[in-house]
Design a protein around this motif. Structure first.
Motif, PDB file in Angstrom:
ATOM      1  N   HIS A 371     -12.046  -6.836   3.442  1.00  0.00           N
ATOM      2  CA  HIS A 371     -11.713  -5.728   2.552  1.00  0.00           C
ATOM      3  C   HIS A 371     -12.912  -4.813   2.329  1.00  0.00           C
ATOM      4  CE1 HIS A 371      -7.677  -6.850   1.429  1.00  0.00           C
ATOM      5  NE2 HIS A 371      -8.064  -8.106   1.327  1.00  0.00           N
ATOM      6  N   GLU A 410     -10.705  -3.607   6.868  1.00  0.00           N
ATOM      7  CA  GLU A 410      -9.441  -3.160   6.273  1.00  0.00           C
ATOM      8  C   GLU A 410      -9.821  -2.295   5.071  1.00  0.00           C
ATOM      9  OE1 GLU A 410      -6.840  -6.170   4.572  1.00  0.00           O
ATOM     10  OE2 GLU A 410      -5.173  -4.754   4.452  1.00  0.00           O
ATOM     11  N   SER A 435      -5.164   0.436   4.543  1.00  0.00           N
ATOM     12  CA  SER A 435      -4.025  -0.142   3.831  1.00  0.00           C
ATOM     13  C   SER A 435      -3.926   0.385   2.409  1.00  0.00           C
ATOM     14  CB  SER A 435      -4.149  -1.666   3.752  1.00  0.00           C
ATOM     15  OG  SER A 435      -4.310  -2.232   5.015  1.00  0.00           O
ATOM     16  N   HIS A 437      -3.382  -0.695  -1.229  1.00  0.00           N
ATOM     17  CA  HIS A 437      -3.465  -1.907  -2.049  1.00  0.00           C
ATOM     18  C   HIS A 437      -3.321  -1.601  -3.540  1.00  0.00           C
ATOM     19  CE1 HIS A 437      -5.827  -3.865   1.423  1.00  0.00           C
ATOM     20  NE2 HIS A 437      -4.659  -4.450   1.350  1.00  0.00           N
ATOM     21  N   HIS A 465       0.034  -3.375   6.917  1.00  0.00           N
ATOM     22  CA  HIS A 465       1.296  -3.654   6.188  1.00  0.00           C
ATOM     23  C   HIS A 465       1.917  -2.374   5.602  1.00  0.00           C
ATOM     24  CE1 HIS A 465      -1.573  -3.942   2.802  1.00  0.00           C
ATOM     25  NE2 HIS A 465      -2.154  -4.930   3.429  1.00  0.00           N
ATOM     26  N   ASP A 526      -3.334 -11.267   9.531  1.00  0.00           N
ATOM     27  CA  ASP A 526      -3.871 -11.039   8.186  1.00  0.00           C
ATOM     28  C   ASP A 526      -4.253 -12.380   7.555  1.00  0.00           C
ATOM     29  OD1 ASP A 526      -4.659  -9.784   5.870  1.00  0.00           O
ATOM     30  OD2 ASP A 526      -2.691  -8.959   5.354  1.00  0.00           O
TER      31      ASP A 526
HETATM   32 ZN   LIG Z   1      -4.100  -5.774   3.001  1.00  0.00          ZN
END
Ligand SMILES: [Zn+2]
Ligand SMILES: [Zn+2]
Length: 571
Positions: A371, A410, A435, A437, A465, A526
């Motif tokens: 992340h 990510e 992504s 989030h 996702h 993931d």
């Molecule tokens: Zn994610």
């Protein structure tokens, strides 16, 4: 009993204590213990056997004793007592997504609501609006949650169903009187949510096999038993074992695998040619035609074999008649994968351990994507930390043989569609996944604009996702997926198929829509644990269900090919 199941028990204790209005410190102690156990990379049993439970964070004397009790007797008395003291309706209310114990307790105390039905009615009468700590919005959320509860009732994720179904098949195959055993139903078709487990077995000794099925160690309650059927509950899931004669196996497997719509189509075609088909075989007269496999079954009607994943009547029957079905991507085509987390952010294993596990499982590369800094809750990385990680991965790659670790990240897509890391660091990486989030509640137009903006960052290779859905947990956010896919294709970028069984996002129906076109998909586990790599299985199943061919899947490239594809795109 695995760590996840044990963690679940402690979470249950915490919720029940909270429901009884226990003091928050005690409640939190059980929540924390559950979290520690769930995140533990090793089996909790080792700690029990070596008498080291109390060395774990958040596990004190009293919780350690309960773990010991669980390993010795299979139950925790405290949990059983709590359950018996709590009205069953409140336990059911705990299953409403978005409704926690604190709110349930308030509803019980102030409005005397003790069942889901009472709660549903109270919402209709707007009685939650004026209640302290509630309000219009909360009431709407609860109503939505109740709808979801009804919708999700008795549905299960693939990662619950497949391991259990495989274990039962293994048990069945131990009996020497059994000829064949195979998983059927929507599980075999890789539907993302499955209601029950269907297994078809064949034998010359049905009575013997029927009584053997009853001894299945996973069975907790028998539902039905007979010469041709054995049904029971295992881990709360209904299991139906159909027992047929050897010569009926192919027809029965076909019958119990195909979706209703697929089977209707097949029956229509058979009828046109003067045949009747059912679970017992293909008939013109009394005597069935001989078919020994599903391949032979389709061939009997001059059709190409249709893989189970496609049997949804989405156009597969027509193409099989023309012998024009696509060659679907298979497990053997997949050489590696991107999007795994490491202990640099919220993953458990080190980068090296993740790489070694992937290599052990036969893969040739992985892509680390921890992340980024906005995901502070997940230990997201700053630009400086990413630079350090790049160095570490380069060193690791120099050490590894026949295996490559790709350098990625990510990143969070911020509310305005910008990316939370600077381009100067993104350009140093092999790949970038962007992504959403946070800020899920936007209009479809706003969310689509936000994601398209991120996709247009020249360093972003794919959207992670893409709908944010959590199967059985959170509905997808509003987004125009067709627009996102069109833009992805226009930019020559890649679509993520997140293989985590909770996500399976992008949905196979979206991929199916774009079949045969030059859509590029990356099947990503993931993974946050070593176990998470096995989710690739589900991702591949879903890609097949979405009619993806090897050329659609970037995981079929070698590490060198993938790196050069990614690099070329950014020129
Ligand atoms: Zn994610
Ligand atoms: Zn991730």
């Amino acid at each position: 009993m695995d760590n996840k199941e044990i963690a679940h028990k402690f979470e249950e204790i915490a919720k029940l204590l909270e429901l009884q209005g226990e003091n928050p410190f005690k409640v939190n102690a059980y929540f924390n213990a559950a979290r520690t156990i769930e995140a533990l990379p090793e089996d909790l049993k080792h700690y029990f056997e070596e008498n080291k439970l109390q060395t774990l964070k958040g596990i004190g004397k009293s919780i350690a004793e309960k773990i010991e009790e669980l390993f010795r007797s299979g139950t925790i008395e405290m949990l059983e007592t709590l359950k018996s003291e709590t009205p069953p309706g409140l336990l059911e209310m705990l299953r409403i997504p978005g409704l926690g114990p604190k709110k349930i307790l308030a509803l019980y105390k102030h409005l005397h609501i003790a069942t889901v039905k009472e709660l549903e009615y109270a919402c209709l009468e707007n009685r939650l609006v004026l209640l302290d700590g509630f309000g219009q919005k909360t009431q709407e959320k609860i109503q939505h949650g109740i709808t979801m509860l009804a919708l999700y009732k008795d549905k299960h994720l693939l990662n619950e169903m497949y391991p259990l179904a495989h274990a039962i098949v293994q048990f069945l195959l131990k009996n020497s009187q059994l000829r064949d055993a195979a998983i059927a139903g929507s599980l075999r078709r890789y539907k993302e949510l499955v209601k029950d487990i269907d297994i078809v077995v064949s034998t010359t000794q049905p009575a013997e096999i029927a009584s053997y099925c009853l001894t299945c160690p996973y069975s907790t309650e028998i539902i039905e038993q007979g010469e041709n059927i054995c049904s029971f509950y295992a881990k709360g899931i209904r299991v139906d074992i159909k027992i047929v004669k050897t010569e009926q196996f192919a027809s029965a497997l076909m019958h119990f695998t195909g979706s209703k719509e697929h089977n209707v189509e097949l029956r229509r075609i058979a009828k046109q040619r003067g045949y009747k088909i059912n679970e017992y075989g293909i008939f013109k007269s009394e005597k069935p035609e001989s078919v020994n496999s599903e391949e032979e079954f389709y061939a009997f009607f001059d059709m190409q074999y249709i893989p189970p994943e496609l049997r949804e009547n989405f156009g597969e029957v027509e193409l099989a008649m023309e012998h024009n079905l696509p060659r679907l991507v298979s497990r053997d085509d997949v050489l590696g994968f991107l999007h795994v987390h490491s202990n640099w952010s919220d993953g458990i294993p080190s980068i090296e351990d993740m790489a070694k596990e992937a290599q052990r499982l036969g893969y040739h590369y992985i892509g680390i994507a921890d992340h980024s800094k906005s995901a502070a809750y997940a230990g997201g990385l700053t630009e400086k930390r990413v630079a350090e990680q790049i160095k570490i991965i380069d060193e690791l790659n120099a050490k590894l043989k026949h295996f490559t670790v790709l350098k990625g990240i990510e990143v969070d897509i911020l509310k305005d569609g910008s990316i939370d890391l600077d381009d100067s660091i993104l350009k140093e990486l092999d790949f970038v996944i962007a992504s959403v989030h946070s800020h899920f509640h936007m209009t479809e137009e706003e969310m689509t604009k936000r994601v398209l903006a991120a996709l247009n960052n020249r360093y972003v290779d794919m959207i992670g996702h893409p709908t944010g859905r959590l199967l059985l947990g959170r509905e997808p956010f509003k987004i125009n997926m067709d627009a996102v896919i069109e833009e992805t294709k226009k930019l020559g970028k890649v679509l993520e198929l997140n293989a985590n069984a909770h996500r399976l996002d992008i949905d196979w129906r979206n991929m199916h829509k774009f079949r045969g076109e030059d859509l590029l998909v990356s099947i990503n586990p993931d993974a946050h644990h070593l176990d998470g790599i096995t989710d690739m299985e589900y991702g591949i199943g879903i890609a097949r269900k979405g009619w993806c061919q090897p050329a659609n899947i970037i995981n079929t490239l070698t590490a060198e090919q993938l790196l050069s594809f990614l690099k070329q795109r950014k020129k």
